[in-house]
Write a protein that holds these residues in place. Structure first.
Motif, short mmCIF file in Angstrom:
data_model
loop_
_atom_site.label_atom_id
_atom_site.label_comp_id
_atom_site.label_asym_id
_atom_site.label_seq_id
_atom_site.Cartn_x
_atom_site.Cartn_y
_atom_site.Cartn_z
N MET A 1 -3.54 -28.80 8.05
CA MET A 1 -3.49 -27.22 8.31
C MET A 1 -2.08 -26.89 8.73
SD MET A 1 -5.56 -25.77 11.84
CE MET A 1 -5.76 -27.45 12.17
N THR A 2 -1.86 -25.63 8.16
CA THR A 2 -0.43 -25.45 8.26
C THR A 2 -0.52 -24.06 8.95
OG1 THR A 2 0.15 -26.04 5.89
CG2 THR A 2 1.46 -24.34 7.05
N ALA A 3 0.34 -23.86 10.22
CA ALA A 3 0.42 -22.78 11.11
C ALA A 3 1.30 -21.67 10.48
CB ALA A 3 0.82 -23.18 12.41
N ARG A 4 0.87 -20.65 10.44
CA ARG A 4 1.76 -19.52 10.18
C ARG A 4 1.86 -18.34 11.41
NH1 ARG A 4 -1.91 -20.61 6.26
NH2 ARG A 4 -3.38 -19.24 7.11
N ALA A 5 2.72 -17.38 11.35
CA ALA A 5 2.88 -16.67 12.55
C ALA A 5 1.70 -15.82 12.69
CB ALA A 5 4.00 -15.39 11.92
N PHE A 6 1.09 -15.67 13.70
CA PHE A 6 -0.06 -15.15 14.45
C PHE A 6 0.35 -13.53 14.53
CE2 PHE A 6 -2.98 -13.88 17.84
CZ PHE A 6 -4.11 -13.72 16.79
N GLU A 7 -0.05 -12.54 13.90
CA GLU A 7 0.31 -11.31 14.07
C GLU A 7 -1.05 -10.45 14.15
OE1 GLU A 7 2.52 -10.71 10.33
OE2 GLU A 7 4.33 -10.99 11.43
N LEU A 8 -0.92 -9.25 14.76
CA LEU A 8 -1.77 -8.39 15.06
C LEU A 8 -1.48 -6.83 14.61
CD1 LEU A 8 -3.45 -9.56 18.60
CD2 LEU A 8 -4.44 -9.81 16.29
N PRO A 9 -2.30 -6.08 14.10
CA PRO A 9 -1.91 -4.66 13.93
C PRO A 9 -1.65 -4.10 15.38
CG PRO A 9 -4.25 -4.85 13.43
CD PRO A 9 -3.79 -6.42 13.80
N HIS A 10 -0.39 -3.33 15.43
CA HIS A 10 -0.14 -2.77 16.78
C HIS A 10 0.04 -1.12 16.42
CE1 HIS A 10 0.49 -6.51 18.57
NE2 HIS A 10 0.99 -5.82 19.65
N CYS A 11 -0.43 -0.33 17.27
CA CYS A 11 -0.17 0.87 17.08
C CYS A 11 1.13 1.46 17.45
CB CYS A 11 -1.39 1.95 17.91
SG CYS A 11 -1.04 3.47 18.11
N GLU A 12 1.93 2.22 16.74
CA GLU A 12 3.21 2.60 17.18
C GLU A 12 3.02 3.66 18.32
OE1 GLU A 12 5.76 1.18 16.49
OE2 GLU A 12 5.26 -0.32 15.27
N ALA A 13 2.00 4.51 18.26
CA ALA A 13 1.94 5.61 19.18
C ALA A 13 1.40 5.17 20.57
CB ALA A 13 0.54 6.64 18.60
N CYS A 14 0.71 4.10 20.89
CA CYS A 14 0.37 3.87 22.17
C CYS A 14 0.76 2.48 22.84
CB CYS A 14 -1.15 3.73 22.50
SG CYS A 14 -2.24 2.84 21.37
N GLN A 15 1.14 1.63 21.39
CA GLN A 15 1.92 0.19 21.66
C GLN A 15 1.01 -0.72 21.82
OE1 GLN A 15 5.27 -0.53 21.01
NE2 GLN A 15 4.92 1.44 20.27
N ARG A 16 -0.44 -0.44 21.44
CA ARG A 16 -1.46 -1.57 21.71
C ARG A 16 -1.98 -2.15 20.77
NH1 ARG A 16 -6.01 1.53 25.40
NH2 ARG A 16 -6.99 -0.51 25.17
N PRO A 17 -2.26 -3.36 20.75
CA PRO A 17 -2.79 -4.27 19.40
C PRO A 17 -4.24 -4.07 19.37
CG PRO A 17 -2.82 -5.56 21.34
CD PRO A 17 -2.32 -4.42 21.77
N HIS A 18 -4.73 -4.32 18.38
CA HIS A 18 -6.12 -4.29 17.81
C HIS A 18 -6.64 -5.15 16.82
CE1 HIS A 18 -4.32 -1.05 15.14
NE2 HIS A 18 -5.35 -1.40 14.36
N TRP A 19 -8.02 -5.31 16.59
CA TRP A 19 -8.58 -6.31 15.67
C TRP A 19 -9.82 -5.78 15.66
CZ3 TRP A 19 -6.49 -9.13 12.28
CH2 TRP A 19 -7.44 -10.08 11.41
N PRO A 20 -10.54 -5.68 14.34
CA PRO A 20 -9.77 -5.71 13.11
C PRO A 20 -8.94 -4.79 12.58
CG PRO A 20 -12.20 -5.25 12.70
CD PRO A 20 -12.01 -5.27 14.43
N PRO A 21 -8.17 -5.00 11.62
CA PRO A 21 -7.20 -3.91 11.12
C PRO A 21 -7.93 -2.63 10.90
CG PRO A 21 -6.94 -6.21 9.93
CD PRO A 21 -8.26 -6.36 10.91
#
Ligand code: ZN
Length: 114
Positions: A1-21
């Motif tokens: 198992m190879t770990a990669r960077a864990f990223e989430l989509p972030h809104c530039e307007a309110c600076q909050r992450p969300h999921w799903p994209p």
């Protein structure tokens, strides 16, 4: 198992992450949305065991343990439990990894002791 960077989509307007994209922010309907590295720490909300799969590659690895995890940033994700079942409420770290069949998947593991 190879770990990669864990990223989430972030809104530039309110600076909050969300999921799903999504193309626009589910919190404020703002944009643009950019992917940013995120902290994968969170808590298991519920778990289930997958006994059947239509995937020939995944079938030899059944059953699989899967959890809904509420990340500390408020986002909920579904992740493969790489170290087996975890109780509801258990602390885990979600990373971008691989399923037992080698497909990209979110993987939850208990935090390192200490
Ligand atoms: Zn927003």
């Amino acid at each position: 198992m190879t770990a990669r960077a864990f990223e989430l989509p972030h809104c530039e307007a309110c600076q909050r992450p969300h999921w799903p994209p999504r193309e626009i922010c589910p919190h404020c309907l703002g944009e643009p949305i950019h992917w940013r590295q995120a902290n994968g720490a969170g808590q298991v909300l519920s778990t289930t065991m997958v006994h059947h799969s239509l995937s020939d590659e995944l079938r030899p690895h059944l059953p699989l343990h899967v959890a809904t995890v509420k990340l500390d940033c408020g986002v909920r994700v579904i992740a493969y439990l790489a170290d087996g079942p975890q109780p509801s409420g258990a602390r885990v770290i979600v990373t971008a990894g691989s399923s037992p069949s080698g497909q990209e998947a979110l993987v939850a593991t208990p935090p390192a002791p200490g």
